[in-house]
Design an enzyme around this catalytic site. Structure first.
Site, mmCIF file in Angstrom:
data_model
loop_
_atom_site.group_PDB
_atom_site.id
_atom_site.type_symbol
_atom_site.label_atom_id
_atom_site.label_comp_id
_atom_site.label_asym_id
_atom_site.label_seq_id
_atom_site.Cartn_x
_atom_site.Cartn_y
_atom_site.Cartn_z
ATOM 1 N N ARG A 23 0.852 -1.199 0.000
ATOM 2 C CA ARG A 23 0.000 0.000 0.000
ATOM 3 C C ARG A 23 0.887 1.248 0.000
ATOM 4 N NH1 ARG A 23 -1.929 0.150 6.398
ATOM 5 N NH2 ARG A 23 -0.103 1.303 7.105
ATOM 6 N N GLY A 24 0.247 2.403 0.025
ATOM 7 C CA GLY A 24 0.943 3.673 0.224
ATOM 8 C C GLY A 24 1.988 3.977 -0.845
ATOM 9 N N ILE A 25 3.063 4.585 -0.395
ATOM 10 C CA ILE A 25 4.120 5.024 -1.316
ATOM 11 C C ILE A 25 4.703 3.829 -2.079
ATOM 12 C CG2 ILE A 25 6.425 6.063 -1.416
ATOM 13 C CD1 ILE A 25 5.582 7.782 1.056
ATOM 14 N N ASP A 67 9.243 -10.284 5.512
ATOM 15 C CA ASP A 67 9.432 -9.337 6.612
ATOM 16 C C ASP A 67 10.892 -8.890 6.533
ATOM 17 O OD1 ASP A 67 10.023 -8.082 9.021
ATOM 18 O OD2 ASP A 67 8.710 -9.399 10.184
ATOM 19 N N ASN A 94 11.632 0.700 0.958
ATOM 20 C CA ASN A 94 10.528 1.607 1.287
ATOM 21 C C ASN A 94 9.792 1.212 2.569
ATOM 22 O OD1 ASN A 94 8.079 3.461 0.567
ATOM 23 N ND2 ASN A 94 7.225 1.387 0.739
ATOM 24 N N GLY A 96 8.555 0.836 6.093
ATOM 25 C CA GLY A 96 8.876 1.689 7.241
ATOM 26 C C GLY A 96 7.708 1.718 8.200
ATOM 27 N N TYR A 159 11.744 7.420 15.316
ATOM 28 C CA TYR A 159 11.565 7.542 13.858
ATOM 29 C C TYR A 159 12.591 8.520 13.267
ATOM 30 C CZ TYR A 159 8.979 8.131 9.437
ATOM 31 O OH TYR A 159 8.598 8.179 8.108
ATOM 32 N N LYS A 163 15.507 7.721 10.541
ATOM 33 C CA LYS A 163 15.526 8.339 9.213
ATOM 34 C C LYS A 163 16.766 9.221 9.017
ATOM 35 C CE LYS A 163 11.719 6.485 7.597
ATOM 36 N NZ LYS A 163 11.734 5.561 6.467
HETATM 37 P P1 NAI Z 1 2.386 2.809 4.959
HETATM 38 O O1 NAI Z 1 2.272 2.501 6.408
HETATM 39 O O2 NAI Z 1 1.169 3.203 4.198
HETATM 40 O O3 NAI Z 1 3.064 1.573 4.191
HETATM 41 C C1 NAI Z 1 4.211 0.954 4.695
HETATM 42 C C2 NAI Z 1 4.250 -0.484 4.218
HETATM 43 O O4 NAI Z 1 5.423 -1.095 4.779
HETATM 44 C C3 NAI Z 1 3.038 -1.301 4.687
HETATM 45 O O5 NAI Z 1 2.461 -1.998 3.594
HETATM 46 C C4 NAI Z 1 3.635 -2.251 5.719
HETATM 47 O O6 NAI Z 1 2.961 -3.511 5.806
HETATM 48 C C5 NAI Z 1 5.071 -2.391 5.212
HETATM 49 N N1 NAI Z 1 5.962 -2.889 6.262
HETATM 50 C C6 NAI Z 1 6.021 -2.496 7.557
HETATM 51 N N2 NAI Z 1 6.917 -3.239 8.223
HETATM 52 C C7 NAI Z 1 7.448 -4.119 7.338
HETATM 53 C C8 NAI Z 1 8.409 -5.159 7.438
HETATM 54 N N3 NAI Z 1 8.990 -5.463 8.614
HETATM 55 N N4 NAI Z 1 8.719 -5.869 6.322
HETATM 56 C C9 NAI Z 1 8.115 -5.585 5.131
HETATM 57 N N5 NAI Z 1 7.182 -4.623 4.989
HETATM 58 C C10 NAI Z 1 6.846 -3.892 6.080
HETATM 59 O O7 NAI Z 1 3.528 3.928 4.874
HETATM 60 P P2 NAI Z 1 3.875 5.007 3.744
HETATM 61 O O8 NAI Z 1 3.335 6.305 4.185
HETATM 62 O O9 NAI Z 1 3.537 4.494 2.398
HETATM 63 O O10 NAI Z 1 5.460 5.081 3.924
HETATM 64 C C11 NAI Z 1 6.384 4.395 3.089
HETATM 65 C C12 NAI Z 1 7.792 4.843 3.470
HETATM 66 O O11 NAI Z 1 7.895 6.264 3.331
HETATM 67 C C13 NAI Z 1 8.174 4.538 4.914
HETATM 68 O O12 NAI Z 1 9.547 4.201 4.986
HETATM 69 C C14 NAI Z 1 7.929 5.860 5.616
HETATM 70 O O13 NAI Z 1 8.688 5.995 6.791
HETATM 71 C C15 NAI Z 1 8.369 6.833 4.530
HETATM 72 N N6 NAI Z 1 7.840 8.174 4.677
HETATM 73 C C16 NAI Z 1 6.488 8.421 4.623
HETATM 74 C C17 NAI Z 1 6.027 9.710 4.751
HETATM 75 C C18 NAI Z 1 4.576 10.055 4.696
HETATM 76 O O14 NAI Z 1 4.254 11.246 4.894
HETATM 77 N N7 NAI Z 1 3.680 9.142 4.428
HETATM 78 C C19 NAI Z 1 6.953 10.838 4.955
HETATM 79 C C20 NAI Z 1 8.339 10.474 4.970
HETATM 80 C C21 NAI Z 1 8.753 9.182 4.841
#
Ligand code: NAI
Length: 251
Positions: A23-25, A67, A94, A96, A159, A163
Protein backbone atom coordinates in the site's frame (compact mmCIF):
# COMPACT_ATOMS: atom_id res chain seq x y z
CA UNK A 1 27.46 6.83 -22.92
CA UNK A 2 24.66 7.19 -25.40
CA UNK A 3 21.08 7.86 -24.48
CA UNK A 4 18.92 4.76 -24.14
CA UNK A 5 16.83 3.98 -27.19
CA UNK A 6 13.49 4.27 -25.46
CA UNK A 7 13.06 7.06 -22.93
CA UNK A 8 9.39 6.10 -22.67
CA UNK A 9 10.36 2.83 -20.98
CA UNK A 10 13.65 3.65 -19.26
CA UNK A 11 13.53 0.60 -16.99
CA UNK A 12 12.86 -1.95 -19.77
CA UNK A 13 14.49 -5.27 -18.92
CA UNK A 14 15.32 -4.24 -15.34
CA UNK A 15 14.32 -6.23 -12.27
CA UNK A 16 13.16 -4.01 -9.42
CA UNK A 17 12.32 -4.89 -5.81
CA UNK A 18 10.08 -2.62 -3.72
CA UNK A 19 9.67 -3.42 0.00
CA UNK A 20 6.54 -2.35 1.84
CA UNK A 21 4.70 -2.35 -1.49
CA UNK A 22 1.26 -3.56 -0.36
CA UNK A 23 0.00 0.00 0.00
CA UNK A 24 0.94 3.67 0.22
CA UNK A 25 4.12 5.02 -1.32
CA UNK A 26 5.49 1.52 -2.02
CA UNK A 27 2.46 0.50 -4.11
CA UNK A 28 2.80 3.66 -6.20
CA UNK A 29 6.54 3.09 -6.71
CA UNK A 30 5.67 -0.36 -8.06
CA UNK A 31 3.14 1.20 -10.46
CA UNK A 32 5.62 3.77 -11.75
CA UNK A 33 8.36 1.16 -12.17
CA UNK A 34 5.99 -1.10 -14.14
CA UNK A 35 4.95 1.82 -16.34
CA UNK A 36 8.64 2.45 -17.03
CA UNK A 37 9.11 -1.15 -18.18
CA UNK A 38 10.58 -2.91 -15.13
CA UNK A 39 9.73 -6.39 -13.90
CA UNK A 40 8.67 -5.66 -10.34
CA UNK A 41 8.94 -7.83 -7.25
CA UNK A 42 6.63 -6.39 -4.62
CA UNK A 43 7.46 -7.42 -1.06
CA UNK A 44 5.64 -6.90 2.23
CA UNK A 45 4.99 -8.64 5.53
CA UNK A 46 3.02 -11.91 5.34
CA UNK A 47 0.03 -10.20 7.05
CA UNK A 48 -0.28 -7.83 4.09
CA UNK A 49 -1.24 -10.87 1.94
CA UNK A 50 -4.30 -9.71 0.00
CA UNK A 51 -3.23 -6.10 -0.40
CA UNK A 52 0.14 -7.29 -1.66
CA UNK A 53 -1.46 -9.61 -4.22
CA UNK A 54 -3.63 -6.70 -5.35
CA UNK A 55 -0.55 -4.54 -5.96
CA UNK A 56 1.19 -7.39 -7.78
CA UNK A 57 -1.84 -7.93 -10.04
CA UNK A 58 -2.20 -4.23 -10.74
CA UNK A 59 1.41 -3.87 -11.90
CA UNK A 60 1.79 -7.30 -13.50
CA UNK A 61 4.47 -8.01 -10.91
CA UNK A 62 5.43 -10.82 -8.56
CA UNK A 63 4.50 -10.84 -4.87
CA UNK A 64 6.92 -11.96 -2.19
CA UNK A 65 5.94 -12.29 1.47
CA UNK A 66 9.02 -10.88 3.18
CA UNK A 67 9.43 -9.34 6.61
CA UNK A 68 12.49 -7.15 6.05
CA UNK A 69 13.57 -7.66 9.66
CA UNK A 70 13.84 -11.44 9.32
CA UNK A 71 17.48 -12.49 9.81
CA UNK A 72 17.37 -14.40 6.51
CA UNK A 73 15.57 -11.65 4.54
CA UNK A 74 18.52 -10.93 2.23
CA UNK A 75 19.13 -14.62 1.59
CA UNK A 76 15.47 -15.26 0.83
CA UNK A 77 15.21 -12.26 -1.49
CA UNK A 78 18.47 -13.08 -3.27
CA UNK A 79 17.38 -16.69 -3.90
CA UNK A 80 13.90 -15.70 -5.05
CA UNK A 81 15.10 -13.01 -7.45
CA UNK A 82 18.03 -14.99 -8.81
CA UNK A 83 16.01 -18.14 -9.49
CA UNK A 84 13.16 -16.31 -11.19
CA UNK A 85 14.82 -13.34 -12.83
CA UNK A 86 18.57 -13.88 -12.73
CA UNK A 87 19.22 -11.15 -10.17
CA UNK A 88 18.21 -7.65 -9.09
CA UNK A 89 18.92 -4.30 -10.78
CA UNK A 90 17.03 -1.98 -8.44
CA UNK A 91 15.97 -2.19 -4.81
CA UNK A 92 13.88 0.37 -2.97
CA UNK A 93 13.94 0.05 0.82
CA UNK A 94 10.53 1.61 1.29
CA UNK A 95 9.13 -0.50 4.17
CA UNK A 96 8.88 1.69 7.24
CA UNK A 97 6.96 2.06 10.49
CA UNK A 98 6.21 4.64 13.15
CA UNK A 99 5.73 3.95 16.88
CA UNK A 100 5.30 7.50 18.14
CA UNK A 101 5.47 8.45 21.83
CA UNK A 102 6.68 11.52 23.66
CA UNK A 103 10.17 11.13 25.06
CA UNK A 104 9.19 10.14 28.61
CA UNK A 105 7.12 7.24 27.27
CA UNK A 106 9.50 6.16 24.54
CA UNK A 107 10.02 2.61 25.73
CA UNK A 108 12.72 0.25 24.51
CA UNK A 109 10.30 -1.82 22.43
CA UNK A 110 9.17 1.14 20.31
CA UNK A 111 12.72 2.36 19.93
CA UNK A 112 14.06 -1.00 18.78
CA UNK A 113 11.16 -1.83 16.43
CA UNK A 114 11.48 1.41 14.48
CA UNK A 115 15.27 1.35 14.28
CA UNK A 116 15.13 -2.27 13.14
CA UNK A 117 12.62 -1.84 10.29
CA UNK A 118 13.68 1.61 9.08
CA UNK A 119 17.46 1.48 9.45
CA UNK A 120 18.97 -1.91 10.31
CA UNK A 121 16.96 -3.92 7.76
CA UNK A 122 17.83 -1.81 4.69
CA UNK A 123 21.51 -2.02 5.63
CA UNK A 124 21.43 -5.76 6.26
CA UNK A 125 19.57 -6.47 3.03
CA UNK A 126 21.79 -4.26 0.84
CA UNK A 127 24.91 -5.86 2.31
CA UNK A 128 23.44 -9.35 2.00
CA UNK A 129 22.45 -8.89 -1.64
CA UNK A 130 25.87 -7.50 -2.58
CA UNK A 131 27.69 -10.27 -0.70
CA UNK A 132 25.67 -12.86 -2.66
CA UNK A 133 26.24 -11.11 -5.98
CA UNK A 134 22.46 -10.74 -6.35
CA UNK A 135 22.58 -7.00 -6.98
CA UNK A 136 23.99 -6.54 -10.46
CA UNK A 137 26.66 -4.09 -11.59
CA UNK A 138 24.89 -0.94 -12.73
CA UNK A 139 22.44 -1.58 -9.89
CA UNK A 140 20.55 0.99 -7.87
CA UNK A 141 19.78 1.14 -4.17
CA UNK A 142 17.21 3.70 -3.10
CA UNK A 143 16.48 4.32 0.57
CA UNK A 144 13.52 6.17 1.99
CA UNK A 145 14.43 8.71 4.66
CA UNK A 146 12.04 11.45 5.84
CA UNK A 147 11.95 15.14 6.58
CA UNK A 148 11.65 13.89 10.20
CA UNK A 149 15.26 12.69 9.86
CA UNK A 150 16.37 16.20 8.87
CA UNK A 151 14.26 18.51 10.98
CA UNK A 152 12.97 16.26 13.75
CA UNK A 153 9.42 15.83 14.93
CA UNK A 154 7.89 15.85 18.41
CA UNK A 155 7.08 12.32 19.58
CA UNK A 156 9.29 10.76 16.94
CA UNK A 157 12.69 10.35 18.60
CA UNK A 158 12.88 6.78 17.35
CA UNK A 159 11.57 7.54 13.86
CA UNK A 160 13.69 10.69 13.44
CA UNK A 161 16.80 8.83 14.59
CA UNK A 162 16.11 6.00 12.15
CA UNK A 163 15.53 8.34 9.21
CA UNK A 164 18.57 10.51 10.04
CA UNK A 165 20.49 7.25 10.24
CA UNK A 166 19.37 6.39 6.72
CA UNK A 167 21.03 9.59 5.46
CA UNK A 168 24.30 8.72 7.21
CA UNK A 169 24.06 5.20 5.85
CA UNK A 170 23.62 6.40 2.27
CA UNK A 171 26.70 8.63 2.63
CA UNK A 172 28.76 5.78 4.02
CA UNK A 173 27.58 3.05 1.66
CA UNK A 174 27.98 5.13 -1.50
CA UNK A 175 31.77 4.74 -1.99
CA UNK A 176 31.62 1.07 -1.01
CA UNK A 177 28.83 0.27 -3.47
CA UNK A 178 30.61 2.26 -6.19
CA UNK A 179 33.28 -0.47 -6.15
CA UNK A 180 30.52 -2.79 -7.40
CA UNK A 181 29.19 -0.29 -9.95
CA UNK A 182 26.09 0.33 -7.83
CA UNK A 183 24.65 3.73 -6.89
CA UNK A 184 22.76 4.54 -3.70
CA UNK A 185 20.53 7.55 -3.09
CA UNK A 186 17.66 8.49 -0.83
CA UNK A 187 14.49 10.49 -0.87
CA UNK A 188 13.30 12.41 2.20
CA UNK A 189 9.55 12.89 1.81
CA UNK A 190 7.66 15.52 3.75
CA UNK A 191 4.00 15.01 4.57
CA UNK A 192 2.57 12.52 2.06
CA UNK A 193 -1.09 11.45 2.15
CA UNK A 194 -1.04 7.75 3.13
CA UNK A 195 -2.40 5.44 5.86
CA UNK A 196 0.74 6.24 7.87
CA UNK A 197 -0.03 9.96 8.02
CA UNK A 198 -3.80 9.40 8.33
CA UNK A 199 -3.02 7.81 11.72
CA UNK A 200 -1.43 11.03 13.05
CA UNK A 201 -3.63 13.10 15.43
CA UNK A 202 -5.54 15.79 13.52
CA UNK A 203 -3.67 18.86 14.84
CA UNK A 204 -0.26 17.40 14.10
CA UNK A 205 -1.50 16.24 10.73
CA UNK A 206 -2.64 19.71 9.73
CA UNK A 207 0.66 21.18 10.98
CA UNK A 208 2.53 18.66 8.82
CA UNK A 209 0.60 19.71 5.73
CA UNK A 210 1.28 23.38 6.40
CA UNK A 211 5.04 22.80 6.54
CA UNK A 212 5.00 22.24 2.79
CA UNK A 213 5.08 25.38 0.70
CA UNK A 214 2.22 23.78 -1.23
CA UNK A 215 0.23 23.99 2.03
CA UNK A 216 -1.11 20.52 1.46
CA UNK A 217 0.14 16.96 1.76
CA UNK A 218 2.11 15.54 -1.12
CA UNK A 219 0.89 12.54 -3.09
CA UNK A 220 2.55 9.13 -3.25
CA UNK A 221 3.29 9.67 -6.93
CA UNK A 222 5.44 12.71 -6.09
CA UNK A 223 7.78 10.44 -4.15
CA UNK A 224 7.57 7.59 -6.67
CA UNK A 225 8.60 9.77 -9.62
CA UNK A 226 11.68 11.02 -7.76
CA UNK A 227 12.59 7.43 -6.96
CA UNK A 228 12.09 6.52 -10.63
CA UNK A 229 14.74 9.11 -11.48
CA UNK A 230 17.22 7.40 -9.12
CA UNK A 231 16.28 4.02 -10.61
CA UNK A 232 16.66 5.08 -14.23
CA UNK A 233 19.35 5.94 -16.76
CA UNK A 234 19.06 9.69 -16.17
CA UNK A 235 20.87 9.28 -12.82
CA UNK A 236 23.77 7.05 -13.93
CA UNK A 237 26.33 9.43 -12.41
CA UNK A 238 24.38 10.31 -9.27
CA UNK A 239 25.19 8.61 -5.96
CA UNK A 240 25.19 9.51 -2.27
CA UNK A 241 22.41 12.07 -2.55
CA UNK A 242 19.30 12.81 -0.54
CA UNK A 243 16.45 14.61 -2.26
CA UNK A 244 13.62 16.16 -0.27
CA UNK A 245 10.16 15.61 -1.68
CA UNK A 246 8.02 17.98 0.34
CA UNK A 247 7.11 20.92 -1.76
CA UNK A 248 9.72 23.58 -1.21
CA UNK A 249 9.84 22.61 2.44
CA UNK A 250 9.59 25.46 4.89
CA UNK A 251 11.85 23.53 7.26
P1 NAI B 1 2.39 2.81 4.96
O1 NAI B 1 2.27 2.50 6.41
O2 NAI B 1 1.17 3.20 4.20
O3 NAI B 1 3.06 1.57 4.19
C1 NAI B 1 4.21 0.95 4.70
C2 NAI B 1 4.25 -0.48 4.22
O4 NAI B 1 5.42 -1.09 4.78
C3 NAI B 1 3.04 -1.30 4.69
O5 NAI B 1 2.46 -2.00 3.59
C4 NAI B 1 3.63 -2.25 5.72
O6 NAI B 1 2.96 -3.51 5.81
C5 NAI B 1 5.07 -2.39 5.21
N1 NAI B 1 5.96 -2.89 6.26
C6 NAI B 1 6.02 -2.50 7.56
N2 NAI B 1 6.92 -3.24 8.22
C7 NAI B 1 7.45 -4.12 7.34
C8 NAI B 1 8.41 -5.16 7.44
N3 NAI B 1 8.99 -5.46 8.61
N4 NAI B 1 8.72 -5.87 6.32
C9 NAI B 1 8.11 -5.59 5.13
N5 NAI B 1 7.18 -4.62 4.99
C10 NAI B 1 6.85 -3.89 6.08
O7 NAI B 1 3.53 3.93 4.87
P2 NAI B 1 3.88 5.01 3.74
O8 NAI B 1 3.34 6.31 4.19
O9 NAI B 1 3.54 4.49 2.40
O10 NAI B 1 5.46 5.08 3.92
C11 NAI B 1 6.38 4.40 3.09
C12 NAI B 1 7.79 4.84 3.47
O11 NAI B 1 7.90 6.26 3.33
C13 NAI B 1 8.17 4.54 4.91
O12 NAI B 1 9.55 4.20 4.99
C14 NAI B 1 7.93 5.86 5.62
O13 NAI B 1 8.69 5.99 6.79
C15 NAI B 1 8.37 6.83 4.53
N6 NAI B 1 7.84 8.17 4.68
C16 NAI B 1 6.49 8.42 4.62
C17 NAI B 1 6.03 9.71 4.75
C18 NAI B 1 4.58 10.06 4.70
O14 NAI B 1 4.25 11.25 4.89
N7 NAI B 1 3.68 9.14 4.43
C19 NAI B 1 6.95 10.84 4.95
C20 NAI B 1 8.34 10.47 4.97
C21 NAI B 1 8.75 9.18 4.84
Amino acid sequence: ATAPADWDRPLEGKVAVVTGAARGIGATIAEVFARDGAKVIVADIPAAGEALSATANKVGGTALALDVTAPDAAEKLAEFATERFGGIDIIVHNAGITRDKLLANMDEGRWKAVLEVNLAAPHRITEGLVARGALKAGGRVIDVSSIAGIAGNRGQTNYGASKAGVIGMVDAESPKLAEHGITINAVAPGFIETAMTAAIPLGTREAGRLLSSLYQGGQTVDVAETIAYFAGPASNAVSGNVVRVCGQALI
